[in-house]
Design a protein around this motif. Structure first.
Motif, mmCIF file in Angstrom:
data_model
loop_
_atom_site.group_PDB
_atom_site.id
_atom_site.type_symbol
_atom_site.label_atom_id
_atom_site.label_comp_id
_atom_site.label_asym_id
_atom_site.label_seq_id
_atom_site.Cartn_x
_atom_site.Cartn_y
_atom_site.Cartn_z
ATOM 1 N N ARG A 98 0.716 -1.304 0.063
ATOM 2 C CA ARG A 98 0.522 -0.061 -0.087
ATOM 3 C C ARG A 98 0.998 0.825 -0.336
ATOM 4 O O ARG A 98 0.414 2.574 -0.634
ATOM 5 C CB ARG A 98 -0.674 -0.126 1.104
ATOM 6 C CG ARG A 98 -2.070 -1.017 1.322
ATOM 7 C CD ARG A 98 -2.735 -1.499 2.292
ATOM 8 N NE ARG A 98 -3.979 0.048 2.459
ATOM 9 C CZ ARG A 98 -3.946 0.183 3.723
ATOM 10 N NH1 ARG A 98 -3.595 0.148 4.216
ATOM 11 N NH2 ARG A 98 -4.781 1.707 4.043
ATOM 12 N N CYS A 99 1.811 1.461 0.530
ATOM 13 C CA CYS A 99 2.654 2.234 0.289
ATOM 14 C C CYS A 99 3.760 2.533 -0.314
ATOM 15 O O CYS A 99 3.342 3.976 -0.691
ATOM 16 C CB CYS A 99 3.815 2.347 2.196
ATOM 17 S SG CYS A 99 2.739 2.190 3.807
ATOM 18 N N ARG A 100 3.898 1.641 -1.430
ATOM 19 C CA ARG A 100 4.948 1.198 -2.281
ATOM 20 C C ARG A 100 4.044 2.300 -3.221
ATOM 21 O O ARG A 100 4.878 2.875 -3.771
ATOM 22 C CB ARG A 100 5.525 0.080 -2.822
ATOM 23 C CG ARG A 100 5.815 -0.362 -3.870
ATOM 24 C CD ARG A 100 6.136 -1.026 -4.249
ATOM 25 N NE ARG A 100 5.455 -1.530 -4.547
ATOM 26 C CZ ARG A 100 4.415 -3.150 -4.967
ATOM 27 N NH1 ARG A 100 6.226 -3.641 -5.208
ATOM 28 N NH2 ARG A 100 3.468 -3.985 -5.722
ATOM 29 N N LEU A 115 7.182 8.296 5.759
ATOM 30 C CA LEU A 115 5.871 9.554 5.283
ATOM 31 C C LEU A 115 4.497 8.856 5.275
ATOM 32 O O LEU A 115 3.151 8.962 4.679
ATOM 33 C CB LEU A 115 5.539 11.020 4.361
ATOM 34 C CG LEU A 115 7.296 11.454 4.789
ATOM 35 C CD1 LEU A 115 7.844 12.537 3.977
ATOM 36 C CD2 LEU A 115 6.723 12.062 6.540
ATOM 37 N N ALA A 116 4.701 7.897 3.276
ATOM 38 C CA ALA A 116 3.622 6.677 3.107
ATOM 39 C C ALA A 116 3.140 5.872 4.694
ATOM 40 O O ALA A 116 2.147 6.144 4.177
ATOM 41 C CB ALA A 116 4.605 5.735 1.945
ATOM 42 N N ARG A 117 3.848 5.379 5.219
ATOM 43 C CA ARG A 117 3.272 4.917 6.067
ATOM 44 C C ARG A 117 2.654 5.787 7.220
ATOM 45 O O ARG A 117 1.380 4.983 8.190
ATOM 46 C CB ARG A 117 4.409 4.322 6.927
ATOM 47 C CG ARG A 117 4.134 3.705 9.195
ATOM 48 C CD ARG A 117 3.510 2.797 8.361
ATOM 49 N NE ARG A 117 2.991 1.791 9.390
ATOM 50 C CZ ARG A 117 1.086 1.849 9.616
ATOM 51 N NH1 ARG A 117 0.852 2.590 9.131
ATOM 52 N NH2 ARG A 117 1.107 1.447 10.941
ATOM 53 N N ARG A 170 -5.708 7.441 6.310
ATOM 54 C CA ARG A 170 -6.044 6.845 5.693
ATOM 55 C C ARG A 170 -7.463 5.530 6.380
ATOM 56 O O ARG A 170 -8.240 5.641 6.341
ATOM 57 C CB ARG A 170 -5.584 5.942 4.652
ATOM 58 C CG ARG A 170 -5.395 7.102 3.463
ATOM 59 C CD ARG A 170 -5.203 6.501 2.562
ATOM 60 N NE ARG A 170 -4.567 7.262 1.182
ATOM 61 C CZ ARG A 170 -4.315 7.137 -0.322
ATOM 62 N NH1 ARG A 170 -3.564 5.990 -0.096
ATOM 63 N NH2 ARG A 170 -3.849 8.123 -0.488
ATOM 64 N N ASP A 171 -6.669 5.260 6.870
ATOM 65 C CA ASP A 171 -7.160 3.464 8.340
ATOM 66 C C ASP A 171 -8.054 3.932 9.478
ATOM 67 O O ASP A 171 -8.952 3.613 9.468
ATOM 68 C CB ASP A 171 -6.199 2.632 8.437
ATOM 69 C CG ASP A 171 -5.191 2.518 7.097
ATOM 70 O OD1 ASP A 171 -6.056 2.286 6.215
ATOM 71 O OD2 ASP A 171 -4.261 1.265 7.370
ATOM 72 N N THR A 172 -7.625 5.761 9.264
ATOM 73 C CA THR A 172 -8.206 5.873 10.659
ATOM 74 C C THR A 172 -9.190 7.283 10.287
ATOM 75 O O THR A 172 -9.210 8.216 11.937
ATOM 76 C CB THR A 172 -7.093 6.649 12.312
ATOM 77 O OG1 THR A 172 -6.075 7.583 11.437
ATOM 78 C CG2 THR A 172 -6.165 5.698 12.255
ATOM 79 N N GLY A 173 -9.250 7.749 9.532
ATOM 80 C CA GLY A 173 -10.163 8.742 9.081
ATOM 81 C C GLY A 173 -9.914 9.923 8.671
ATOM 82 O O GLY A 173 -10.275 10.800 9.177
ATOM 83 N N ARG A 174 -8.346 10.619 9.242
ATOM 84 C CA ARG A 174 -7.793 11.459 8.672
ATOM 85 C C ARG A 174 -6.435 11.446 8.353
ATOM 86 O O ARG A 174 -5.151 12.376 8.067
ATOM 87 C CB ARG A 174 -6.740 11.361 10.517
ATOM 88 C CG ARG A 174 -8.000 11.454 12.155
ATOM 89 C CD ARG A 174 -8.187 12.101 11.503
ATOM 90 N NE ARG A 174 -7.852 13.585 12.565
ATOM 91 C CZ ARG A 174 -8.218 14.911 12.720
ATOM 92 N NH1 ARG A 174 -10.026 14.737 12.069
ATOM 93 N NH2 ARG A 174 -7.633 15.690 13.059
ATOM 94 N N PRO A 221 -2.020 15.343 -4.906
ATOM 95 C CA PRO A 221 -1.536 13.805 -5.079
ATOM 96 C C PRO A 221 -1.704 12.818 -4.218
ATOM 97 O O PRO A 221 -1.871 11.692 -4.333
ATOM 98 C CB PRO A 221 -0.345 13.960 -6.112
ATOM 99 C CG PRO A 221 0.696 15.568 -5.467
ATOM 100 C CD PRO A 221 -0.759 16.199 -5.244
ATOM 101 N N LEU A 222 -1.346 13.243 -3.004
ATOM 102 C CA LEU A 222 -1.594 12.565 -1.570
ATOM 103 C C LEU A 222 -3.006 12.360 -1.466
ATOM 104 O O LEU A 222 -3.342 11.121 -1.302
ATOM 105 C CB LEU A 222 -1.049 13.299 -0.808
ATOM 106 C CG LEU A 222 0.372 13.713 -0.780
ATOM 107 C CD1 LEU A 222 0.998 14.289 -0.022
ATOM 108 C CD2 LEU A 222 1.550 12.675 -1.247
ATOM 109 N N LEU A 223 -3.986 12.745 -1.638
ATOM 110 C CA LEU A 223 -5.642 12.682 -1.535
ATOM 111 C C LEU A 223 -5.775 12.590 -2.657
ATOM 112 O O LEU A 223 -7.688 12.383 -2.462
ATOM 113 C CB LEU A 223 -6.020 13.385 -0.860
ATOM 114 C CG LEU A 223 -5.266 14.615 0.578
ATOM 115 C CD1 LEU A 223 -5.553 15.682 0.493
ATOM 116 C CD2 LEU A 223 -5.406 14.005 1.358
ATOM 117 N N HIS A 224 -5.546 11.449 -3.514
ATOM 118 C CA HIS A 224 -6.779 11.343 -4.892
ATOM 119 C C HIS A 224 -8.016 10.025 -4.540
ATOM 120 O O HIS A 224 -7.440 9.021 -3.613
ATOM 121 C CB HIS A 224 -6.005 10.722 -5.249
ATOM 122 C CG HIS A 224 -6.669 9.937 -7.138
ATOM 123 N ND1 HIS A 224 -6.564 10.617 -7.945
ATOM 124 C CD2 HIS A 224 -6.530 8.602 -6.908
ATOM 125 C CE1 HIS A 224 -7.214 10.030 -8.699
ATOM 126 N NE2 HIS A 224 -6.776 8.075 -8.576
ATOM 127 N N GLY A 225 -8.293 10.769 -4.349
ATOM 128 C CA GLY A 225 -10.683 10.135 -3.791
ATOM 129 C C GLY A 225 -10.399 10.325 -2.155
ATOM 130 O O GLY A 225 -11.340 9.506 -2.044
#
Length: 175
Positions: free
Chosen positions: A37-39, A47-49, A55-59, A105-109
């Motif tokens: 997922r991070c890759r 930062l990817a982690r 994303r997993d915690t709604g933040r 680009p980090l928040l795509h969707g």
């Protein structure tokens, strides 16, 4: 040539150790599900982690803003060490347009939360990226801290988080 190989081997082992600590590699060096997922993210693995944790915690929005701040691609005012306070720059400064461009680009969707960030949420996300840098204030008046990895750290007396009992050191300068 021999010492160069030794240095390279140590650097590789250190990098692998960090990736394992973050849960991105398993003990055999293979990518975990989290690592895959991070890759996919255009970020440093730490930062990817953090973004995946967001994303997993709604933040996700908060994690993305922190990733932009920590990524260093947008110059920020110097002397401010509290990332929770730096987040205000997204709304209250001339760099907000540049910061928000970096977010796209980090928040795509992703759905972006609108509530103000809480210091605890900032700390939890930073801890997902820098687990070995959890720091507890040492007894005494000076802003000295003991990191989870056993190393010591200190802050300037006038630092805005100098009186904190706990913090996550997202950046260390080696001194």
């Amino acid at each position: 040539m021999g010492s160069e190989m030794c240095i390279r081997d140590r650097a590789w082992q250190q990098a692998r150790s960090v990736l394992e600590m973050l849960g991105l590699l398993d003990g055999s060096g293979a990518l975990t599900d989290l690592g895959r997922r991070c890759r996919r993210l255009p970020l440093h693995p730490r930062l990817a982690r953090m973004l995946v944790a967001g994303r997993d915690t709604g933040r996700a929005g908060l994690a993305a803003r922190l990733a932009v701040l920590l990524g260093g691609s947008v110059p920020l005012p110097s002397g401010m060490t509290d990332l929770h306070r730096q987040l205000a720059l997204f709304q209250n400064s001339q760099v907000s347009a540049a910061l928000n461009r970096e977010l796209k680009p980090l928040l795509h969707g992703e759905k972006v939360e609108t509530q103000a960030p809480r210091a605890g949420d900032v700390g939890a996300l930073l801890l997902s990226a820098f687990p070995e840098r959890l720091a507890r204030r040492r007894p005494g008046k000076a802003p000295r801290f003991l990191l989870r990895n056993g190393r010591g750290a200190w802050l300037a007396d006038d630092c805005e988080v100098a009186d904190a009992n706990w913090l996550v050191a997202a950046s260390l300068d080696g001194d």
